[in-house]
Design a protein around this motif. Sequence first.
Motif, PDB file in Angstrom:
ATOM      1  N   VAL A  14       0.839  -1.203   0.000  1.00 41.85           N
ATOM      2  CA  VAL A  14       0.000   0.000   0.000  1.00 41.85           C
ATOM      3  C   VAL A  14       0.873   1.251   0.000  1.00 41.85           C
ATOM      4  N   PHE A  15       1.892   1.263   0.837  1.00 37.50           N
ATOM      5  CA  PHE A  15       2.783   2.430   0.889  1.00 37.50           C
ATOM      6  C   PHE A  15       3.638   2.536  -0.372  1.00 37.50           C
ATOM      7  N   ALA A  16       4.118   1.393  -0.866  1.00 36.59           N
ATOM      8  CA  ALA A  16       4.996   1.414  -2.029  1.00 36.59           C
ATOM      9  C   ALA A  16       4.249   1.812  -3.296  1.00 36.59           C
ATOM     10  N   VAL A  17       3.011   1.364  -3.430  1.00 37.06           N
ATOM     11  CA  VAL A  17       2.247   1.610  -4.660  1.00 37.06           C
ATOM     12  C   VAL A  17       1.482   2.923  -4.604  1.00 37.06           C
ATOM     13  N   LEU A  18       1.074   3.346  -3.398  1.00 43.23           N
ATOM     14  CA  LEU A  18       0.219   4.522  -3.294  1.00 43.23           C
ATOM     15  C   LEU A  18       0.958   5.757  -2.772  1.00 43.23           C
ATOM     16  N   PHE A  19       1.498   5.677  -1.570  1.00 43.30           N
ATOM     17  CA  PHE A  19       2.025   6.886  -0.929  1.00 43.30           C
ATOM     18  C   PHE A  19       3.385   7.317  -1.454  1.00 43.30           C
ATOM     19  N   VAL A  20       4.253   6.377  -1.798  1.00 43.25           N
ATOM     20  CA  VAL A  20       5.557   6.773  -2.356  1.00 43.25           C
ATOM     21  C   VAL A  20       5.391   7.495  -3.699  1.00 43.25           C
ATOM     22  N   PRO A  21       4.584   6.969  -4.649  1.00 43.85           N
ATOM     23  CA  PRO A  21       4.365   7.733  -5.882  1.00 43.85           C
ATOM     24  C   PRO A  21       3.699   9.086  -5.642  1.00 43.85           C
ATOM     25  N   LEU A  22       2.744   9.149  -4.693  1.00 42.27           N
ATOM     26  CA  LEU A  22       2.101  10.424  -4.404  1.00 42.27           C
ATOM     27  C   LEU A  22       3.108  11.446  -3.870  1.00 42.27           C
ATOM     28  N   THR A  23       4.036  10.962  -3.054  1.00 43.34           N
ATOM     29  CA  THR A  23       5.075  11.860  -2.542  1.00 43.34           C
ATOM     30  C   THR A  23       5.928  12.399  -3.680  1.00 43.34           C
ATOM     31  N   GLY A  24       6.299  11.519  -4.612  1.00 46.03           N
ATOM     32  CA  GLY A  24       7.098  11.947  -5.761  1.00 46.03           C
ATOM     33  C   GLY A  24       6.352  12.923  -6.651  1.00 46.03           C
ATOM     34  N   ILE A  25       5.083  12.673  -6.881  1.00 38.07           N
ATOM     35  CA  ILE A  25       4.273  13.569  -7.719  1.00 38.07           C
ATOM     36  C   ILE A  25       4.132  14.936  -7.066  1.00 38.07           C
ATOM     37  N   ALA A  26       3.851  14.936  -5.758  1.00 41.11           N
ATOM     38  CA  ALA A  26       3.703  16.210  -5.037  1.00 41.11           C
ATOM     39  C   ALA A  26       5.010  17.001  -5.063  1.00 41.11           C
ATOM     40  N   PHE A  27       6.142  16.320  -4.897  1.00 42.62           N
ATOM     41  CA  PHE A  27       7.439  17.003  -4.933  1.00 42.62           C
ATOM     42  C   PHE A  27       7.707  17.585  -6.326  1.00 42.62           C
ATOM     43  N   TYR A  28       7.377  16.832  -7.362  1.00 44.23           N
ATOM     44  CA  TYR A  28       7.629  17.271  -8.735  1.00 44.23           C
ATOM     45  C   TYR A  28       6.844  18.544  -9.068  1.00 44.23           C
ATOM     46  N   PHE A  29       5.541  18.527  -8.765  1.00 41.60           N
ATOM     47  CA  PHE A  29       4.705  19.687  -9.103  1.00 41.60           C
ATOM     48  C   PHE A  29       4.949  20.869  -8.156  1.00 41.60           C
ATOM     49  N   ALA A  30       5.450  20.606  -6.954  1.00 40.73           N
ATOM     50  CA  ALA A  30       5.693  21.691  -6.008  1.00 40.73           C
ATOM     51  C   ALA A  30       7.008  22.417  -6.275  1.00 40.73           C
ATOM     52  N   PHE A  31       8.038  21.704  -6.799  1.00 41.38           N
ATOM     53  CA  PHE A  31       9.359  22.328  -6.922  1.00 41.38           C
ATOM     54  C   PHE A  31       9.963  22.282  -8.330  1.00 41.38           C
ATOM     55  N   ILE A  32       9.537  21.321  -9.162  1.00 42.10           N
ATOM     56  CA  ILE A  32      10.226  21.126 -10.439  1.00 42.10           C
ATOM     57  C   ILE A  32       9.406  21.599 -11.628  1.00 42.10           C
ATOM     58  N   TYR A  33       8.131  21.251 -11.674  1.00 40.96           N
ATOM     59  CA  TYR A  33       7.300  21.575 -12.843  1.00 40.96           C
ATOM     60  C   TYR A  33       7.173  23.091 -12.973  1.00 40.96           C
ATOM     61  N   PRO A  34       7.633  23.678 -14.097  1.00 41.60           N
ATOM     62  CA  PRO A  34       7.683  25.144 -14.204  1.00 41.60           C
ATOM     63  C   PRO A  34       6.324  25.806 -14.383  1.00 41.60           C
ATOM     64  N   GLN A  35       5.331  25.096 -14.881  1.00 43.62           N
ATOM     65  CA  GLN A  35       4.042  25.713 -15.174  1.00 43.62           C
ATOM     66  C   GLN A  35       3.053  25.627 -14.000  1.00 43.62           C
ATOM     67  N   THR A  36       3.492  25.177 -12.869  1.00 39.61           N
ATOM     68  CA  THR A  36       2.609  25.100 -11.703  1.00 39.61           C
ATOM     69  C   THR A  36       2.313  26.504 -11.177  1.00 39.61           C
ATOM     70  N   GLN A  37       1.039  26.819 -11.036  1.00 39.19           N
ATOM     71  CA  GLN A  37       0.641  28.115 -10.508  1.00 39.19           C
ATOM     72  C   GLN A  37       0.965  28.211  -9.015  1.00 39.19           C
ATOM     73  N   HIS A  38       0.993  29.449  -8.519  1.00 39.11           N
ATOM     74  CA  HIS A  38       1.374  29.666  -7.120  1.00 39.11           C
ATOM     75  C   HIS A  38       0.426  28.952  -6.152  1.00 39.11           C
ATOM     76  N   LYS A  39      -0.901  29.069  -6.378  1.00 43.20           N
ATOM     77  CA  LYS A  39      -1.874  28.421  -5.492  1.00 43.20           C
ATOM     78  C   LYS A  39      -1.753  26.896  -5.588  1.00 43.20           C
ATOM     79  N   GLU A  40      -1.562  26.409  -6.813  1.00 47.13           N
ATOM     80  CA  GLU A  40      -1.408  24.967  -6.991  1.00 47.13           C
ATOM     81  C   GLU A  40      -0.132  24.469  -6.322  1.00 47.13           C
ATOM     82  N   ARG A  41       0.932  25.292  -6.398  1.00 48.87           N
ATOM     83  CA  ARG A  41       2.187  24.909  -5.755  1.00 48.87           C
ATOM     84  C   ARG A  41       2.016  24.768  -4.243  1.00 48.87           C
ATOM     85  N   LEU A  42       1.229  25.642  -3.657  1.00 49.62           N
ATOM     86  CA  LEU A  42       0.964  25.553  -2.218  1.00 49.62           C
ATOM     87  C   LEU A  42       0.182  24.290  -1.874  1.00 49.62           C
ATOM     88  N   ILE A  43      -0.771  23.946  -2.746  1.00 50.77           N
ATOM     89  CA  ILE A  43      -1.562  22.731  -2.510  1.00 50.77           C
ATOM     90  C   ILE A  43      -0.673  21.491  -2.578  1.00 50.77           C
TER      91      ILE A  43
END
Length: 225
Positions: A17-46
């Motif tokens: 459950v952690f390997a398939v669900l929460f680890v990928p979610l952590t990676g996705i959240a990190f990517y859109f919060a710090f790496i993806y350049p087109q993320t809006q400010h409000k979305e970055r906070l979310i």
Amino acid sequence: MKKCTIGLFSKIVTFLVFAVLFVPLTGIAFYFAFIYPQTQHKERLIFLAGLVMCVDLLGYAIYRMFYLGLVWTEYDMEKAVFHYSRKEEYRFRWEEIPGIHVQAERAGGGYIFYIQGKKKQRKIPLNRLSRGYKDFEKTLELTGVLHRIGAKTQEEFKRDAEKVLEQYQKYRETYPNSVQPKPEGDCVVCPDCQGKGLLLKKLPLLKVDVGKICKTCGGSGYLPQ
């Protein structure tokens, strides 16, 4: 002392459950919060809030599993030691269960022990997937805990079912042509079940009769004339 611990299957499921669900979610959240350049400010906070939540959850899971340890129980014929963690344990003599400081109940395929700790209530679940469960349940029976909480073991359920089946077979042998009581009004015996209300079919391996409610009469054994 003997032990009853969380089984390997439960550990594997939790890990997946952690390997398939929460680890990928952590990676996705990190990517859109710090790496993806087109993320809006409000979305970055979310996504940043989601990242903090996932990291906290994963951190607690690792801390709980590898540092504190998962719940387990040690026991002999005199007492039981419930370990909520490596740092927190509760000792009771079997005659104290249930009591003021510990309650027990049957839940699904096992038992849950509710222990009143210093700060809050602790819950220790043990079930058929736990390692050493059969011997632990047998000890609960021998020490009278099951009797005091009004629970039955799997063997007792099996014996009761076999007793009911034996009584049914004796009834069928004594009254092979028994029919349902005739209701009021003009009616005739159902031609499909011959007034029994059941359609009996013998299982080839078990060699017992299994009944299904007759659809023609709805189980009454009779049809309006």
